[in-house]
Every structure is written in C-alpha cells, then in structure tokens.
Design an enzyme around this catalytic site. Sequence first.
Site, PDB file in Angstrom:
ATOM      1  N   HIS A 184       9.775   8.524  -7.030  1.00  0.00           N
ATOM      2  CA  HIS A 184       9.453   7.106  -7.571  1.00  0.00           C
ATOM      3  C   HIS A 184      10.413   7.119  -8.860  1.00  0.00           C
ATOM      4  CE1 HIS A 184       5.904   7.322  -5.397  1.00  0.00           C
ATOM      5  NE2 HIS A 184       5.281   8.259  -5.984  1.00  0.00           N
ATOM      6  N   LYS A 213      -8.298   3.047  -0.659  1.00  0.00           N
ATOM      7  CA  LYS A 213      -9.018   1.743  -0.152  1.00  0.00           C
ATOM      8  C   LYS A 213      -8.050   1.270   1.007  1.00  0.00           C
ATOM      9  CE  LYS A 213     -12.539  -1.346  -1.342  1.00  0.00           C
ATOM     10  NZ  LYS A 213     -12.877  -1.979  -2.747  1.00  0.00           N
TER      11      LYS A 213
HETATM   12  P1  A3P Z   1      -5.259   2.114  -2.945  1.00  0.00           P
HETATM   13  O1  A3P Z   1      -5.438   3.068  -4.170  1.00  0.00           O
HETATM   14  O2  A3P Z   1      -5.030   0.922  -3.371  1.00  0.00           O
HETATM   15  O3  A3P Z   1      -6.072   2.535  -1.776  1.00  0.00           O
HETATM   16  P2  A3P Z   1       1.277   5.789  -2.567  1.00  0.00           P
HETATM   17  O4  A3P Z   1       1.398   6.497  -1.221  1.00  0.00           O
HETATM   18  O5  A3P Z   1       2.615   5.210  -2.949  1.00  0.00           O
HETATM   19  O6  A3P Z   1       0.843   6.878  -3.743  1.00  0.00           O
HETATM   20  O7  A3P Z   1       0.543   4.732  -2.583  1.00  0.00           O
HETATM   21  C1  A3P Z   1      -0.867   4.872  -2.400  1.00  0.00           C
HETATM   22  C2  A3P Z   1      -1.653   3.528  -2.076  1.00  0.00           C
HETATM   23  O8  A3P Z   1      -1.296   3.595  -0.585  1.00  0.00           O
HETATM   24  C3  A3P Z   1      -3.323   3.917  -2.006  1.00  0.00           C
HETATM   25  O9  A3P Z   1      -3.739   2.631  -2.364  1.00  0.00           O
HETATM   26  C4  A3P Z   1      -3.427   4.180  -0.797  1.00  0.00           C
HETATM   27  O10 A3P Z   1      -4.983   4.116  -0.174  1.00  0.00           O
HETATM   28  C5  A3P Z   1      -2.579   3.124   0.232  1.00  0.00           C
HETATM   29  N1  A3P Z   1      -2.346   3.796   1.569  1.00  0.00           N
HETATM   30  C6  A3P Z   1      -2.016   5.028   1.898  1.00  0.00           C
HETATM   31  N2  A3P Z   1      -2.001   5.117   3.262  1.00  0.00           N
HETATM   32  C7  A3P Z   1      -2.173   4.077   3.554  1.00  0.00           C
HETATM   33  C8  A3P Z   1      -2.163   3.194   4.903  1.00  0.00           C
HETATM   34  N3  A3P Z   1      -1.986   3.859   6.196  1.00  0.00           N
HETATM   35  N4  A3P Z   1      -2.309   1.942   5.163  1.00  0.00           N
HETATM   36  C9  A3P Z   1      -2.458   1.085   4.060  1.00  0.00           C
HETATM   37  N5  A3P Z   1      -2.530   1.878   2.698  1.00  0.00           N
HETATM   38  C10 A3P Z   1      -2.400   3.087   2.600  1.00  0.00           C
END
Ligand code: A3P
Length: 311
Positions: A121, A271
């Site tokens: 990040h 979510k």
């Molecule tokens: P939410 O908290 O809105 O649900 P990162 O991986 O960069 O940490 O981001 C996490 C976010 O991506 C979370 O959002 C998570 O639920 C979402 N996420 C993870 N896997 C996903 C998938 N397969 N499809 C859509 N969103 C996903």
Amino acid sequence: MVNQVFNQVTAHSTFPSSMSIVEDYDMGGNAISFLEVDGFRYPIVDSEIVKGMSQLKAKDDDILLLAYPKSGTHWTWEITSMLLQGKAETIPHWKSKVMVELQPQEVIDAFPASPRVLNTHVRYNQLPLQAREKKCRMIYVLRNPKDVAVSFYNHHKSFENLYKNYNGSLNDYLPFFLSGKTDYGSWFDSILQWEKDIEAQRDRHPIHIMYYEDMKQNPVEEIRKLAGFLGVSGDDSLYNAVADKCSFENMKEDKEPFDPKFKGKLLVYRKGQVGDWQNWLTPDQNEMFDKVYQEKMKDSKFKDNIRFTLP
Ligand code: A3P
C-alpha cells in the site's frame, strides 16, 4: 489533536530513519495507534521490516500490485495469481506472505509462485529500489473513497492488535480519514501522488490500472483485460471460471483456511459491495466528504473514472 510519542528509535545502517509508535485521537478523542517511520504511518507491524523494505531484492518478472488499503487488493491478487497459474483454483496462501512492508526477504523468497505478485500500500518512492530499477510490471487498483473510508473504518475497529483497540464512531472517524491521519496517509495524497508517478513512469514500467467498481460490474471483461496485460493466453472459459471463483462469496469461504487470522471475523471479506457507504454516511457527512473530494480531486484524471455507485 494530540500526538503522543511513546518511544523513539533512530538507527539505520545506510541512512538515518526515525521510528516510533504514535498514539493519535479521532474527533471524539478516541485513541488509535500507528507505527510511524520517517513521518509515514503504518499499522503496528515489524518496524525492522518496514525499515528494510527499500532494500528488498526483487526479480525481473516480479509483478507489483499497488493500492491504497481497502481498495480490493486481496481480490485483485487472487485474480492475478489465478491467471498466472492458468487455472481457476484457490491460491493456498495468504496474500500478505508477499506483502513487502510485512515480510522479510526470506519469507518472500520462499513463496512458491513464479512470477510473484508482490503487493503493497506504499507509494512509488517507497517501493524496493530493485523493483524500480528492474522496471517491474505494476497493477494499480483504485476504489471510490467513500467505500474505502467505510471499509477502513471497520478495518481499524476490527484489527485490535494493529491499532491498539480503536473504538470510535464513524462520525468521529471521518474527519480523521479525510485529513489523512490513518496508516498510509491521506487517500487523496496517495491517489494524486500515484497519478503523477504513473504518468512519470509509464515509459519505464508496464502499468495496468483497474477500478474496483468496474471489476464488480463486469468482472469477466476486466479479467480479460488483465490477462492481456499479463500476457496470459486464456479463453472465455478461464476468465469466467476465475470471475466465479473470485466472487466475494466464494473467496470469503475459500480463503479462510489460508488466512487463519481472519477466521470468523469481518476483517477482509466484510461486504464486498459498491455503494455500501450509502448505508453508513448521513447527508451531512456525505456533504462534508463531497466538499473535500471536489477540492482535492479537482485536477485529477482518475476522478473521471471513479464511480460511487453502479447503474
Ligand atoms: P468491504 O470492507 O467494503 O467489504 P483490500 O483487500 O484492499 O484490503 O480490500 C478489502 C475490501 O475488498 C473489503 O471491502 C472486502 O470485502 C473487499 N473484497 C475482498 N474480496 C472481494 C471480492 N472477491 N469481491 C469483491 N470485494 C472483495
């Protein structure tokens, strides 16, 4: 807002760096802690690894997956890794095993995949020097900042160890987020800096840009474009299978055994929707957000592609 420094370490072999655990406070006075290295905030992770990040040895074919936190890094990592292995099978590892600010060289080197999908990040100028010199391929992922803010809020509350039990309300958290006090700094500064760096590095690094909202709306098309960037010779049946295996519901279920820390918790797979912010932000909070967004993003080209809802 008060900044309380608990300890101060100053030591580095090649250049001096300052490190401390800082406790800060949201608008309601709720405490949240970070690791701060050279003025940049991280979750409370191993400071030696953060300090050594720029010296990490990279390989020519390493792929760098880059995103501000909560923008869909896990999702994109899984899709990219599946495309590279040429089959829609769950990757039996935690993406953080190849996260550059989290793992030492030996853990990253032991990762059984080639090419590797390193992820982080941080900003361009914080990447491992070798990855920059070797002109590694880069994938940059963006997500609309209202959903990022809501997701990051839940993240900060849920990862008790990383932030020392933050427990503020969204109302108290939002100004904190908007003023860029979280780990990895301001979403706006991060996005605007990446916009500049991507422009500047286009002729050096092959770069592919993806938007969370596009992936949600048309995953197969986005996966096809990503495969083209990666040089993967797949067909529609592979892209469809990857999209399905990487749906939110399937990943939430399939990845849990490899992400043991997340078992049963709403940490990463919370979510997975576009526009969840509408369930969280009040009209006043939304107006405050829009004001900052319009001002900070007025000259951004990314802005044209960032969508807060889907049709
Ligand atoms: P939410 O908290 O809105 O649900 P990162 O991986 O960069 O940490 O981001 C996490 C976010 O991506 C979370 O959002 C998570 O639920 C979402 N996420 C993870 N896997 C996903 C998938 N397969 N499809 C859509 N969103 C996903």
